[in-house]
Design a protein around this motif. Structure first.
Motif, PDB file in Angstrom:
ATOM      1  N   ALA A 129       0.963  -1.261   0.102  1.00  0.00           N
ATOM      2  CA  ALA A 129      -0.203  -0.025  -0.015  1.00  0.00           C
ATOM      3  C   ALA A 129       0.877   1.150  -0.071  1.00  0.00           C
ATOM      4  O   ALA A 129       0.582   2.193  -0.741  1.00  0.00           O
ATOM      5  N   TYR A 130       1.710   1.429   0.790  1.00  0.00           N
ATOM      6  CA  TYR A 130       2.758   2.350   0.885  1.00  0.00           C
ATOM      7  C   TYR A 130       3.620   2.580  -0.430  1.00  0.00           C
ATOM      8  O   TYR A 130       3.515   3.549  -1.045  1.00  0.00           O
ATOM      9  N   ALA A 131       4.198   1.407  -0.950  1.00  0.00           N
ATOM     10  CA  ALA A 131       4.645   1.545  -2.430  1.00  0.00           C
ATOM     11  C   ALA A 131       3.900   1.888  -3.486  1.00  0.00           C
ATOM     12  O   ALA A 131       4.167   2.545  -4.296  1.00  0.00           O
ATOM     13  N   ALA A 132       2.533   1.558  -3.375  1.00  0.00           N
ATOM     14  CA  ALA A 132       1.578   2.232  -4.453  1.00  0.00           C
ATOM     15  C   ALA A 132       1.618   3.522  -4.460  1.00  0.00           C
ATOM     16  O   ALA A 132       1.487   4.200  -5.580  1.00  0.00           O
ATOM     17  N   VAL A 133       1.396   4.262  -3.380  1.00  0.00           N
ATOM     18  CA  VAL A 133       1.411   5.593  -3.336  1.00  0.00           C
ATOM     19  C   VAL A 133       2.799   6.150  -3.842  1.00  0.00           C
ATOM     20  O   VAL A 133       2.962   7.255  -4.713  1.00  0.00           O
ATOM     21  N   LEU A 134       3.918   5.648  -3.353  1.00  0.00           N
ATOM     22  CA  LEU A 134       5.266   6.203  -3.852  1.00  0.00           C
ATOM     23  C   LEU A 134       5.513   5.898  -5.288  1.00  0.00           C
ATOM     24  O   LEU A 134       5.873   6.968  -6.008  1.00  0.00           O
ATOM     25  N   ASP A 135       5.105   5.031  -5.744  1.00  0.00           N
ATOM     26  CA  ASP A 135       5.208   4.542  -7.219  1.00  0.00           C
ATOM     27  C   ASP A 135       4.197   5.461  -8.122  1.00  0.00           C
ATOM     28  O   ASP A 135       4.558   6.215  -9.157  1.00  0.00           O
ATOM     29  N   ARG A 136       3.011   5.649  -7.685  1.00  0.00           N
ATOM     30  CA  ARG A 136       2.037   6.390  -8.252  1.00  0.00           C
ATOM     31  C   ARG A 136       2.633   7.918  -8.520  1.00  0.00           C
ATOM     32  O   ARG A 136       2.443   8.574  -9.571  1.00  0.00           O
ATOM     33  N   TYR A 137       2.973   8.547  -7.511  1.00  0.00           N
ATOM     34  CA  TYR A 137       3.394   9.863  -7.583  1.00  0.00           C
ATOM     35  C   TYR A 137       4.938  10.310  -7.601  1.00  0.00           C
ATOM     36  O   TYR A 137       5.306  11.271  -7.468  1.00  0.00           O
ATOM     37  N   ASP A 138       5.646   9.058  -7.668  1.00  0.00           N
ATOM     38  CA  ASP A 138       7.235   9.219  -8.145  1.00  0.00           C
ATOM     39  C   ASP A 138       7.896  10.102  -6.939  1.00  0.00           C
ATOM     40  O   ASP A 138       8.612  11.224  -7.190  1.00  0.00           O
TER      41      ASP A 138
END
Length: 504
Positions: A129-138
């Protein structure tokens, strides 16, 4: 952010404001400013439209757990990441920020909703879940804003720390920077116990914290009635600086004072705080910025860019906190402009920093009597209340009688140490001379003479008063053993009074 934090703690044990510059500056210092933006607040704040340096870097708040699936990240429970792209046009707006050379930090948590680490109990799903946010918004910098239940839930604290540790380790192994800031409330006496527990959990899990961001707002009963908000904030930040250094020491990492300052962030709340009597004004912003720049604080933020404007004439009840204005008359001034000064770094650049142990540098600090304004602390000496000493190139003052207590012993609470840090030894300082009297004003000290209580004698021109009957006890030992010596040097005021009474 933007909550009432009424902390029933007494600040009485904390002696004064400690306005000192760090004696040891951090090797890598790249301080940055970024204001918070409440993404889901109405009216919508157009953070992407600014070309102003002070507003170009933003902290977007808040990513929280979805109400129907605690492992799904949402913006304030209102929008999933895809929904935010469609309904808020968020992805496009972030692309515009980057076109304008702005940078983005994402904040998880806040006061109102459930942070992912609190709601999502599946460890792998939480990391994802954390990674999804980081990847989405770079993004390469994240902010964990822990308040209320998100801060006090012990199981969530450990789960969150483990997830962030894995996320950071995996990213760094892949050559991707990830800076982690922990944002927590403070009282004027520093971090609360829940706050120190949260920091400890991160360090114990081997998270390399970029720093601890302090919400200098809503102090409640811990704030003195006659204090300005800047003064209360400075007390809180100064106490938290000591605590953060102690937490690192307890975790096995020794840091220089300057490095600890670079790991401190400060976030005030513009204008009217949630506590009715607390208003952070423009003068407070100027004073807090000056303090932060002098101490080389690593980060400055503001809650929030949405609120950094004077309320319109239709907003009548100014003591009721608004999402879209500060509640004070700002004229043509902006809090971002006052707080941003001196913070010339950028989040992306700072994200590359890696914390390293500095114990060898700490041990290498040597105190030289010839360049110390006060006597150097010694383990076997005793020190009366008010005595000043030098240790590791800093000046400390005793709060009560003490012997054998290290001045820089890492403690979480100021009442655990008899010493208060006054500030660093300044360049070019030498021992402060004791006031003297002309020869003949009093008899010169003699080893064979008998002295009754109250007798005054001169030793190298310095007047000393006898505390009790003695013979053969040199006044020279009074500084190193003020408790055991029968002699006490006259104060500057006492000497001046005697000089004034001498005939011309």
């Amino acid at each position: 952010m933007g909550i009432v934090l009424v902390v029933a703690l007494s600040a009485g044990g904390y002696l004064g404001l400690q306005w000192w510059g760090s004696a040891q500056a951090a090797d890598a210092y790249d301080p940055w400013f970024a204001g918070y933006v409440d993404v889901t607040a109405t009216p919508t704040y157009n953070f992407e439209a600014t070309a102003d340096r002070a507003g170009s870097d933003v902290v977007l708040a808040f990513i929280v757990a979805a109400t129907d699936d605690p492992c799904t990240p949402t913006w304030g429970t209102h929008y999933t990441l895809d929904e935010a792209a469609d309904e808020l046009d968020l992805d496009r707006r972030l692309a515009r920020v980057k076109q304008l050379d702005g940078q983005v930090v994402v904040s998880f948590g806040g006061q109102l909703n459930t942070e992912l680490g609190t709601g999502c109990t599946d460890q792998d799903a939480l990391v994802a879940a954390y990674a999804a946010v980081l990847d989405r918004y770079d993004v390469t910098t994240i902010d964990l804003d822990l308040e209320g239940d998100n801060l006090t839930d012990t199981a969530a604290t450990e789960r969150r720390a483990a997830a962030i540790a894995k996320l950071q380790a995996d990213r760094r192994a892949a050559g991707i920077d990830l800076a982690v800031w922990l944002t927590v409330p403070v009282a004027t006496s520093g971090l609360t116990e829940d706050g120190t527990n949260a920091v400890s959990a991160m360090l114990d899990a081997q998270v390399d914290l970029a720093g601890v961001n302090l919400m200098t707002m809503d102090f409640g009963s811990s704030k003195h009635a006659d204090e300005t908000m800047a003064e209360a904030s400075i007390r809180a930040v100064t106490a938290a600086h000591r605590q953060v250094g102690a937490l690192y020491s307890q975790a096995g990492t020794e840091l220089l004072a300057g490095t600890v300052w670079s790991k401190i962030g400060i976030t005030p709340m513009a204008g009217q705080n949630d506590v009715a009597g607390e208003v952070f004004g423009l003068d407070d912003a100027t004073a807090l910025n000056a303090f932060a720049v002098e101490q080389k604080v690593g980060r400055m933020s503001l809650w929030s860019l949405n609120r950094d404007t004077t309320c319109g004439t239709n907003y009548v009840e100014l003591t009721r906190v608004s999402d879209s204005c500060s509640g004070i008359n700002q004229g043509g001034d902006k809090f971002v402009d006052l707080l941003d000064g001196g913070f010339t770094g950028r989040p992306v650049t700072a994200a590359a920093a890696v914390t390293t142990d500095e114990s060898e540098s700490v041990e290498a600090i040597v105190d030289d009597p010839a360049t110390s304004p006060y006597p150097i602390w010694a383990k076997d000496s005793s020190f009366l209340k008010g005595t000043k000493v030098v240790w590791h190139r800093n000046v400390y003052q005793a709060k009560w009688w003490t012997s054998g207590d290290l001045p820089d012993n890492p403690v979480l609470n100021d009442w655990e140490t008899p010493w208060v840090l006054i500030g660093p030894v300044m360049a070019g300082e030498t021992p402060i001379p004791q006031p003297t009297l002309p020869a003949g004003t009093y008899p010169e000290w003699a080893g064979t003479a008998v002295y009754e209580k109250g007798d005054v004698t001169l030793f190298d021109g310095v007047p000393f008063k006898s505390k009790w009957w003695n013979q053969g006890e040199s006044p020279d030992a009074a500084a190193s053993n003020p408790d055991g010596s029968p002699w006490v040097a006259l104060t500057k005021a006492e000497v001046q009074k005697i000089l004034d009474a001498l005939p011309d």
